[in-house]
Design a protein around this motif. Structure first.
Motif, PDB file in Angstrom:
ATOM      1  N   LYS A 152      -6.982  -6.191  -0.117  1.00 33.39           N
ATOM      2  CA  LYS A 152      -7.836  -5.319  -0.928  1.00 33.39           C
ATOM      3  C   LYS A 152      -9.097  -4.928  -0.147  1.00 33.39           C
ATOM      4  N   ILE A 153      -9.034  -5.111   1.169  1.00 34.68           N
ATOM      5  CA  ILE A 153     -10.188  -4.814   2.013  1.00 34.68           C
ATOM      6  C   ILE A 153     -10.104  -3.369   2.505  1.00 34.68           C
ATOM      7  N   LEU A 154     -11.157  -2.606   2.259  1.00 38.80           N
ATOM      8  CA  LEU A 154     -11.236  -1.231   2.736  1.00 38.80           C
ATOM      9  C   LEU A 154     -12.083  -1.193   4.003  1.00 38.80           C
ATOM     10  N   ASN A 155     -11.569  -0.574   5.033  1.00 36.29           N
ATOM     11  CA  ASN A 155     -12.335  -0.406   6.261  1.00 36.29           C
ATOM     12  C   ASN A 155     -13.221   0.834   6.114  1.00 36.29           C
ATOM     13  N   HIS A 156     -14.130   0.728   5.148  1.00 33.78           N
ATOM     14  CA  HIS A 156     -14.959   1.876   4.796  1.00 33.78           C
ATOM     15  C   HIS A 156     -16.160   1.361   4.027  1.00 33.78           C
ATOM     16  N   PHE A 157     -17.145   2.240   3.778  1.00 31.68           N
ATOM     17  CA  PHE A 157     -18.313   1.781   3.041  1.00 31.68           C
ATOM     18  C   PHE A 157     -18.369   2.333   1.619  1.00 31.68           C
ATOM     19  N   PHE A 158     -17.352   3.091   1.199  1.00 30.71           N
ATOM     20  CA  PHE A 158     -17.231   3.479  -0.203  1.00 30.71           C
ATOM     21  C   PHE A 158     -15.769   3.805  -0.489  1.00 30.71           C
ATOM     22  N   CYS A 159     -15.449   4.049  -1.760  1.00 34.06           N
ATOM     23  CA  CYS A 159     -14.052   4.263  -2.165  1.00 34.06           C
ATOM     24  C   CYS A 159     -13.610   5.691  -1.902  1.00 34.06           C
ATOM     25  N   ASP A 160     -13.303   5.977  -0.677  1.00 38.20           N
ATOM     26  CA  ASP A 160     -12.824   7.302  -0.287  1.00 38.20           C
ATOM     27  C   ASP A 160     -11.296   7.320  -0.317  1.00 38.20           C
ATOM     28  N   ILE A 161     -10.694   8.499  -0.285  1.00 33.08           N
ATOM     29  CA  ILE A 161      -9.237   8.613  -0.383  1.00 33.08           C
ATOM     30  C   ILE A 161      -8.502   7.993   0.805  1.00 33.08           C
ATOM     31  N   PRO A 162      -8.816   8.357   2.060  1.00 34.48           N
ATOM     32  CA  PRO A 162      -8.039   7.844   3.199  1.00 34.48           C
ATOM     33  C   PRO A 162      -7.920   6.327   3.274  1.00 34.48           C
ATOM     34  N   PRO A 163      -9.013   5.549   3.133  1.00 24.48           N
ATOM     35  CA  PRO A 163      -8.845   4.087   3.211  1.00 24.48           C
ATOM     36  C   PRO A 163      -8.048   3.508   2.049  1.00 24.48           C
ATOM     37  N   LEU A 164      -8.126   4.147   0.876  1.00 26.42           N
ATOM     38  CA  LEU A 164      -7.343   3.662  -0.261  1.00 26.42           C
ATOM     39  C   LEU A 164      -5.852   3.912  -0.057  1.00 26.42           C
ATOM     40  N   LEU A 165      -5.508   5.039   0.551  1.00 21.83           N
ATOM     41  CA  LEU A 165      -4.095   5.328   0.812  1.00 21.83           C
ATOM     42  C   LEU A 165      -3.501   4.302   1.773  1.00 21.83           C
ATOM     43  N   LYS A 166      -4.319   3.771   2.658  1.00 22.10           N
ATOM     44  CA  LYS A 166      -3.821   2.827   3.667  1.00 22.10           C
ATOM     45  C   LYS A 166      -3.422   1.477   3.069  1.00 22.10           C
ATOM     46  N   ILE A 167      -3.989   1.130   1.910  1.00 21.42           N
ATOM     47  CA  ILE A 167      -3.644  -0.171   1.333  1.00 21.42           C
ATOM     48  C   ILE A 167      -2.645  -0.032   0.179  1.00 21.42           C
ATOM     49  N   SER A 168      -2.048   1.155   0.050  1.00 19.46           N
ATOM     50  CA  SER A 168      -1.038   1.347  -0.994  1.00 19.46           C
ATOM     51  C   SER A 168       0.287   0.736  -0.562  1.00 19.46           C
ATOM     52  N   CYS A 169       1.066   0.287  -1.553  1.00 17.20           N
ATOM     53  CA  CYS A 169       2.356  -0.346  -1.275  1.00 17.20           C
ATOM     54  C   CYS A 169       3.475   0.669  -1.062  1.00 17.20           C
ATOM     55  N   ILE A 170       3.267   1.912  -1.472  1.00 13.25           N
ATOM     56  CA  ILE A 170       4.338   2.906  -1.400  1.00 13.25           C
ATOM     57  C   ILE A 170       3.943   4.043  -0.471  1.00 13.25           C
ATOM     58  N   ASP A 171       4.900   4.905  -0.220  1.00  8.29           N
ATOM     59  CA  ASP A 171       4.662   6.058   0.636  1.00  8.29           C
ATOM     60  C   ASP A 171       3.640   6.998  -0.023  1.00  8.29           C
ATOM     61  N   THR A 172       2.699   7.481   0.764  1.00 10.82           N
ATOM     62  CA  THR A 172       1.610   8.315   0.226  1.00 10.82           C
ATOM     63  C   THR A 172       1.736   9.771   0.664  1.00 10.82           C
ATOM     64  N   TYR A 173       2.953  10.181   1.012  1.00 10.60           N
ATOM     65  CA  TYR A 173       3.159  11.549   1.495  1.00 10.60           C
ATOM     66  C   TYR A 173       2.709  12.590   0.464  1.00 10.60           C
ATOM     67  N   PHE A 174       3.052  12.364  -0.817  1.00  4.02           N
ATOM     68  CA  PHE A 174       2.681  13.305  -1.873  1.00  4.02           C
ATOM     69  C   PHE A 174       1.164  13.427  -1.980  1.00  4.02           C
ATOM     70  N   ASN A 175       0.467  12.312  -1.874  1.00  3.97           N
ATOM     71  CA  ASN A 175      -0.998  12.341  -1.927  1.00  3.97           C
ATOM     72  C   ASN A 175      -1.588  13.129  -0.770  1.00  3.97           C
ATOM     73  N   GLU A 176      -1.013  12.910   0.423  1.00 10.97           N
ATOM     74  CA  GLU A 176      -1.523  13.602   1.601  1.00 10.97           C
ATOM     75  C   GLU A 176      -1.293  15.113   1.498  1.00 10.97           C
ATOM     76  N   VAL A 177      -0.134  15.488   0.970  1.00  9.61           N
ATOM     77  CA  VAL A 177       0.152  16.916   0.780  1.00  9.61           C
ATOM     78  C   VAL A 177      -0.812  17.513  -0.236  1.00  9.61           C
ATOM     79  N   THR A 178      -1.091  16.760  -1.312  1.00  9.82           N
ATOM     80  CA  THR A 178      -2.013  17.243  -2.339  1.00  9.82           C
ATOM     81  C   THR A 178      -3.406  17.468  -1.763  1.00  9.82           C
ATOM     82  N   ILE A 179      -3.846  16.554  -0.907  1.00 13.50           N
ATOM     83  CA  ILE A 179      -5.156  16.706  -0.269  1.00 13.50           C
ATOM     84  C   ILE A 179      -5.205  17.999   0.535  1.00 13.50           C
TER      85      ILE A 179
END
Length: 292
Positions: A152-179
């Protein structure tokens, strides 16, 4: 210990400087009757957005540094991301509105008061806030629908999208396309409006004889363009660039620029290059001194 103290002082200076600079612009714009025009109404809204924008991240950073406990609860993380993304999108839309305002003022000076009337300014500003709210809801809901497991550790100083996607258990392709799709649509639309406005402005300014307001027109537009380049340049590089393992651990450094430095520089850029604001500020200072 010394490094934590240095970071705390640095971020505290940035936050207080941002608050002071933007509050001064709002105060001066509201107190001086000469500044009761659309350009300064929009500038005051930009300052308000910058105050809110930095407040979503910097107080949390300062608290973490002071308590040496860099943690954030899940609800706070959701709220932080929503407000951060909403304000970023609202500021992007407002910068496009400010470009349109300068376009009308320089290219259609005789119709400026009619086109950019009070009602039109309020509607444009309201639209910018609404666009930001919708943008924040889309990306926040899309991010936090993901399951997070393991670290649950984010390599960041606030809750931004990219670091949160990195700790997800599933594929984040849909999220990246949405961005790319939603973010790209917003940024491209705003960029095209800004680019088109300034192409027309440049053409009109070059046709003005020297000494007939050309320098003032250039000065105002240059200030706005600097702000646009700082905001769009740093934000686009962070969210729209291709994935890079070499920069993966340095994303938080890139984020510092567009979350903290840009809001700090905005009032400096506008006030230092704007004689109207300088004169209005001096007028208010002199009035307060005489009252004493």
């Amino acid at each position: 210990m010394a490094l934590h103290a240095l970071y705390f002082v640095l971020f505290l200076f940035i936050y207080l400087g941002t608050l002071l600079g933007n509050i001064l612009i709002i105060f001066v714009s509201s107190m001086d009757c000469r500044l009761q025009i659309p350009m300064y109404y929009l500038l005051s809204n930009l300052s308000l957005m910058d105050i809110c924008y930095t407040t979503t991240t910097l107080p949390q950073i300062l608290t973490s540094l002071l308590l040496k406990c860099p943690t954030i609860s899940f609800p706070s993380c959701v709220a932080q991301q929503y407000f951060f993304l909403s304000l970023a999108a609202s500021e992007s839309s407002l910068l496009a509105t400010m470009a349109y305002d300068r376009y009308v003022a320089i290219c259609f000076p005789l119709n400026y008061v009619t086109i950019m009337n009070k009602e039109a300014c309020i509607k444009m500003t309201f639209a910018a806030w609404i666009i930001g709210c919708i943008y924040g809801v889309v990306h926040t809901a899309n991010t936090f629908r993901l399951p997070f497991c393991g670290s649950k550790i984010l390599n960041h100083f606030f809750c931004d999208i990219p670091p949160l996607l990195k700790i997800s258990c599933i594929d984040t392709y849909f999220n990246e396309v949405t961005i790319f799709v939603v973010g790209g649509f917003l940024m491209l639309g705003c960029f095209l409006l800004i680019f088109g406005s300034y192409m027309r402005i440049l053409s009109s300014v070059l046709s003005i004889p020297k000494g007939h307001g050309r320098e003032k027109a250039f000065s105002t537009c240059v200030s706005h363009l600097i702000v646009v380049l700082l905001f769009y340049g740093s934000g686009s590089f962070m969210y729209m660039r291709p994935k890079s393992n070499r920069l993966a651990d340095k994303e938080w450094l890139l984020s510092i620029f567009y979350t903290s430095i840009t809001p700090l520089l905005n009032p400096l850029i506008y006030s230092l290059r704007n004689k109207d604001i300088q004169e209005a500020l001096l007028k208010q200072i002199n009035r307060r001194m005489l009252q004493r």
